[in-house]
Design a protein around this motif. Structure first.
Motif, PDB file in Angstrom:
ATOM      1  N   SER A 200       0.736  -1.193   0.192  1.00 43.13           N
ATOM      2  CA  SER A 200       0.090  -0.069  -0.088  1.00 43.13           C
ATOM      3  C   SER A 200       0.728   1.373  -0.149  1.00 43.13           C
ATOM      4  N   VAL A 201       0.411   2.344  -0.937  1.00 46.84           N
ATOM      5  CA  VAL A 201       1.198   3.450  -0.972  1.00 46.84           C
ATOM      6  C   VAL A 201       0.328   4.620  -0.708  1.00 46.84           C
ATOM      7  N   MET A 202       0.334   5.287   0.484  1.00 44.53           N
ATOM      8  CA  MET A 202      -0.526   6.357   0.565  1.00 44.53           C
ATOM      9  C   MET A 202      -0.006   7.732   0.246  1.00 44.53           C
ATOM     10  N   THR A 203      -0.818   8.496  -0.606  1.00 47.55           N
ATOM     11  CA  THR A 203      -0.446   9.576  -1.245  1.00 47.55           C
ATOM     12  C   THR A 203      -1.374  10.627  -0.682  1.00 47.55           C
ATOM     13  N   HIS A 204      -1.154  11.973  -0.709  1.00 45.24           N
ATOM     14  CA  HIS A 204      -1.916  12.950  -0.195  1.00 45.24           C
ATOM     15  C   HIS A 204      -3.174  13.348  -1.117  1.00 45.24           C
ATOM     16  N   PRO A 205      -4.132  13.254  -0.364  1.00 44.22           N
ATOM     17  CA  PRO A 205      -4.580  12.848   0.965  1.00 44.22           C
ATOM     18  C   PRO A 205      -5.065  11.515   1.119  1.00 44.22           C
ATOM     19  N   THR A 206      -4.975  10.697   2.193  1.00 45.66           N
ATOM     20  CA  THR A 206      -5.464   9.653   2.247  1.00 45.66           C
ATOM     21  C   THR A 206      -6.126   9.416   3.615  1.00 45.66           C
ATOM     22  N   THR A 207      -7.667   9.645   3.674  1.00 42.53           N
ATOM     23  CA  THR A 207      -8.409   9.908   4.802  1.00 42.53           C
ATOM     24  C   THR A 207      -9.696   9.333   4.841  1.00 42.53           C
ATOM     25  N   GLY A 208     -10.385   9.035   6.143  1.00 41.33           N
ATOM     26  CA  GLY A 208     -11.805   8.668   6.166  1.00 41.33           C
ATOM     27  C   GLY A 208     -11.678   7.296   5.980  1.00 41.33           C
ATOM     28  N   GLY A 209     -12.881   6.630   5.610  1.00 35.01           N
ATOM     29  CA  GLY A 209     -12.760   5.316   5.586  1.00 35.01           C
ATOM     30  C   GLY A 209     -11.914   4.535   4.672  1.00 35.01           C
ATOM     31  N   VAL A 210     -11.397   5.126   3.827  1.00 35.30           N
ATOM     32  CA  VAL A 210     -10.121   4.439   2.897  1.00 35.30           C
ATOM     33  C   VAL A 210      -9.048   4.290   3.700  1.00 35.30           C
ATOM     34  N   SER A 211      -8.579   5.211   4.608  1.00 36.49           N
ATOM     35  CA  SER A 211      -7.489   5.020   5.485  1.00 36.49           C
ATOM     36  C   SER A 211      -7.852   4.225   6.574  1.00 36.49           C
ATOM     37  N   ALA A 212      -8.964   3.948   6.841  1.00 33.14           N
ATOM     38  CA  ALA A 212      -9.436   2.893   7.960  1.00 33.14           C
ATOM     39  C   ALA A 212      -9.628   1.600   7.640  1.00 33.14           C
ATOM     40  N   SER A 213      -9.311   1.079   6.234  1.00 30.52           N
ATOM     41  CA  SER A 213      -9.697  -0.133   5.655  1.00 30.52           C
ATOM     42  C   SER A 213      -8.444  -0.532   4.868  1.00 30.52           C
ATOM     43  N   PHE A 214      -8.646  -0.560   3.543  1.00 28.86           N
ATOM     44  CA  PHE A 214      -7.691  -1.273   2.700  1.00 28.86           C
ATOM     45  C   PHE A 214      -6.391  -0.487   2.518  1.00 28.86           C
TER      46      PHE A 214
END
Length: 287
Positions: A200-214
């Motif tokens: 998983s590569v998190m880029t700006h922004p990664t928030t809400g239900g996406v950050s809390a799941s996959f």
């Protein structure tokens, strides 16, 4: 004499002001201003540098197609499930019209691009979220496309790589959007049980239900510098706990320091990093 001097001065003053025609001759989008250091650069210069500011290193957002081009070997990307689109289950006024506008703007049918590609000769399935489509929000079609991409990686026995960029669940689809958190997480669990590699590569922004799941369920959780990553907003948290949060709270660097990320990777080093991880976990290539 005073009149002549004044006239010359006035002519000289107004001669430096560009005409309306001169302003119109400047092509729109030829320059970009960095939101971090405020320096103005030619757009081509920043794009050539993978949309990273050459002065301060700020990572400008990339579209899904730009991201795909930057990490995949040329000519190897094959898109899957392109025609999958969201419906309007709650009859939300104006929702379908807004989706249609985003399709025309981005040349994408939904907020995530999925497909099979090669990265340095190694086959992988990738899912790339695009913040220019409904702020990368997660609706039922986004969740289904990501789930099918995970299942495709399982079928091919290759790594699954996801790039996240999202404001969270899509409110226009209500609970159907929230259900995608469980569905994608369950798909990743099945894939992991089959010894699948998840990056998983998190880029700006990664928030809400996406950050809390996959987004947070990778075997390797990476992020780009300066990315905003978190569930609830800063103001809501401060009001809840009645404390002032650190200035760098919810940045990728803050999360790395507190053990929630494995590494923060500069965009110029990302392809090499992905290649190295895949080579470690797929001895002898994809065999």
């Amino acid at each position: 004499m005073l009149k002549d001097v004044f006239s010359r001065g006035r002519r000289k003053k107004y001669a430096t002001i560009p005409s309306d025609k001169a302003k119109q001759d400047i092509p729109e989008g030829i320059m970009m201003k960095c939101p971090s250091c405020k320096v103005i650069k030619y757009s081509k210069e920043i794009i050539k540098n993978e949309k990273v500011c050459p002065k301060c290193g700020y990572h400008h957002p990339m579209t899904a197609y730009e991201r795909m081009k930057s990490i995949s070997d040329e000519g190897t990307f094959e898109e899957i499930n392109r025609m999958m689109v969201s419906e309007n289950p709650l009859s939300f006024e104006g929702y379908l019209e807004k989706l249609d506008q985003d399709r025309k703007k981005t040349n994408m049918n939904e907020a995530v691009l999925t497909g099979v590609c090669q990265i340095s000769g190694l086959t992988s399935v990738v899912a790339i979220m695009d913040s220019t489509f409904r702020m990368g929000s997660m609706g039922s079609a986004v969740g289904e496309k990501i789930t099918r991409a995970i299942e495709k990686a399982d079928e091919l026995k290759v790594p699954f790589i996801i790039f996240t960029a999202s404001g969270g669940a899509r409110m226009q689809e209500g609970v159907l959007s929230l259900m995608q958190m469980a569905k994608t997480s369950a798909a990743l669990k099945r894939f992991s049980d089959h010894q699948g590699l998840i990056i998983s590569v998190m880029t700006h922004p990664t928030t809400g239900g996406v950050s809390a799941s996959f987004a947070s369920l990778g075997d390797y959780n990476l992020a780009e510098p300066g990315a905003l990553i978190g569930f609830a907003g800063r103001r809501i948290i401060e009001q809840t706990i009645h404390e002032k949060l650190p200035d760098d709270f919810q940045t990728s660097e803050f999360l790395l320091e507190h053990g929630q990320l494995d590494a923060v990777i500069h965009r110029s080093e990302l392809k090499a990093t992905l290649t190295n991880i895949m080579e470690i976990h797929t001895a002898g290539g994809n065999e």
